[in-house]
Scaffold this active site. Structure first.
Site, PDB file in Angstrom:
ATOM      1  N   GLN A 259      -5.158  -1.812   9.676  1.00  0.00           N
ATOM      2  CA  GLN A 259      -4.843  -3.080   9.025  1.00  0.00           C
ATOM      3  C   GLN A 259      -5.339  -4.235   9.890  1.00  0.00           C
ATOM      4  O   GLN A 259      -4.998  -4.318  11.073  1.00  0.00           O
ATOM      5  CB  GLN A 259      -3.314  -3.174   8.803  1.00  0.00           C
ATOM      6  CG  GLN A 259      -2.872  -4.395   8.034  1.00  0.00           C
ATOM      7  CD  GLN A 259      -3.370  -4.407   6.590  1.00  0.00           C
ATOM      8  OE1 GLN A 259      -3.331  -3.403   5.885  1.00  0.00           O
ATOM      9  NE2 GLN A 259      -3.850  -5.556   6.141  1.00  0.00           N
TER      10      GLN A 259
ATOM     11  N   ASP B 212     -11.524   2.156   3.797  1.00  0.00           N
ATOM     12  CA  ASP B 212     -11.745   0.708   3.683  1.00  0.00           C
ATOM     13  C   ASP B 212     -13.240   0.388   3.674  1.00  0.00           C
ATOM     14  O   ASP B 212     -13.639  -0.716   3.314  1.00  0.00           O
ATOM     15  CB  ASP B 212     -11.082  -0.027   4.864  1.00  0.00           C
ATOM     16  CG  ASP B 212      -9.797  -0.739   4.451  1.00  0.00           C
ATOM     17  OD1 ASP B 212      -9.564  -0.891   3.241  1.00  0.00           O
ATOM     18  OD2 ASP B 212      -9.041  -1.145   5.348  1.00  0.00           O
TER      19      ASP B 212
ATOM     20  N   LYS C 163       0.850  -1.207   0.000  1.00  0.00           N
ATOM     21  CA  LYS C 163       0.000   0.000   0.000  1.00  0.00           C
ATOM     22  C   LYS C 163       0.880   1.249   0.000  1.00  0.00           C
ATOM     23  O   LYS C 163       0.605   2.214  -0.721  1.00  0.00           O
ATOM     24  CB  LYS C 163      -0.930  -0.014   1.225  1.00  0.00           C
ATOM     25  CG  LYS C 163      -2.017  -1.077   1.105  1.00  0.00           C
ATOM     26  CD  LYS C 163      -2.793  -1.315   2.394  1.00  0.00           C
ATOM     27  CE  LYS C 163      -3.732  -2.516   2.216  1.00  0.00           C
ATOM     28  NZ  LYS C 163      -4.436  -2.904   3.438  1.00  0.00           N
TER      29      LYS C 163
END
Ligand code: NAD
Length: 297
Positions: A97, A120, A53
């Site tokens: 994460q 997300d 990322k």
């Protein structure tokens, strides 16, 4: 019939090239999109994903920063960092994460992310908005699958879609997104009896389970589009999906490989969501006069 391969790397490259122009346009107005990644513990797979990322952001001209905590960090310390990032105007996207160490309440951390920075799409507001058909940020993996179908000119409206796997991050949002596109969607999971009786009906079969060979050729309709989201590491080190690729490609019309299928799209859609967030931010920041000028010119 041998299926056409849907090349995730190739589509990701095209999408990134299109969105790079939008990053350049934002930068010309003094806005650099910014993504913050919060990572707790030293899960090796998570470390790899975060590296990908970070690199993808750098390639696109997106500012990224990593906020790393040891596995035994107090939850409040992580929550305090999220609160600071929520208030930071240089940050347009925040992600935590997953997975988190066992003593963390994932939901509490995800809920702490400001809705307008939840790139997300896991915050409950975003989940609810997706169900209502009006999401702020579509979750990246199913968004990537939808994008692959669209770039491959595969019709979705009116098609029978079967989603295998009902997780919150892939299966459920995937079903919602394709239903929004007017597909008839069936969602299956580990308790589904006789999985094949459902999969055989699919014009588009999306598989997100995490077990090799869950889908074999007899379970697939001739000419189906098969999207394999699964990522599995075999004992010999090979990376495979959930679908028996070699057998199913002889029956399907389109199929995604693993690696090189859905994986590169997930990171790409994270970039897209971050850029879109920065564009919304820039639209709010832009004074009314310059908005009129922009609309005119
Ligand atoms: P998960 O473990 O949260 O969910 C798995 C789902 O599969 C569950 O709903 C379960 O009921 C269902 N399932 C399990 N065994 C089944 C069976 N035999 N038949 C039918 N359904 C069954 O997993 P997840 O987070 O949704 O991830 C699924 C897979 O996708 C994993 O391999 C993961 O690594 C991969 N993944 C890939 C990407 C990507 O970018 N390519 C992103 C996210 C997840």
């Amino acid at each position: 019939m041998t299926a056409k391969i849907i090349d995730g790397n190739e589509i990701a490259k095209r999408v990134r090239a299109e969105w790079k122009h939008r990053v350049d346009a934002l930068q010309a107005r003094g806005v650099q999109p910014g993504l913050a990644v919060v990572i707790v513990g030293d899960n090796p797979a998570s470390q790899v994903y975060v590296r990908h990322k970070t690199k993808a952001c750098a390639d696109m001209g997106i500012h990224s920063e990593k906020h790393e905590f040891p596995a035994d960090a107090p939850e409040q310390k992580v929550l305090d960092t999220i609160a600071r990032l929520n208030a930071n105007p240089a940050i347009h996207g925040i992600l935590v994460q997953l997975p988190l160490p066992a003593h963390f309440e994932s939901r509490r951390l995800l809920e702490a992310i400001a809705v307008e920075k939840d790139v997300d799409g896991f915050n409950l507001y975003n989940v609810g908005a997706l169900v209502a058909g009006d999401t702020v940020f579509p979750p990246c993996t199913p968004f990537g699958v939808q994008c692959m179908l669209e770039y491959s000119n595969i019709p979705i409206s009116g098609q029978n879609v079967v989603v295998v796997g009902a997780s919150n991050i892939v299966g459920k949002p995937m079903a919602m997104m394709l239903m929004k596109k007017d597909a008839t969607v069936c969602i299956t999971h580990i308790k589904t009896r006789d999985l094949a009786q459902f999969t055989i009906l699919a014009d588009i079969l999306v598989v997100a389970v995490g077990k090799p060979n869950v889908i074999t050729a007899p379970m697939v309709k001739t000419g189906a589009v098969v999207i394999d989201v699964g990522i599995n590491r075999l004992p010999d080190g090979r990376l495979v999906g959930d679908v028996d690729f070699e057998a199913v490609r002889e029956k399907a019309s389109y199929i995604t490989p693993v690696p090189g299928g859905v994986g590169p799209m997930t990171v790409t859609m994270l970039l897209v969501n971050t850029i879109q967030s920065a564009e919304r931010f820039a639209a709010i920041q832009m004074p009314a006069a310059s908005k009129v000028a922009a609309a005119a010119g």
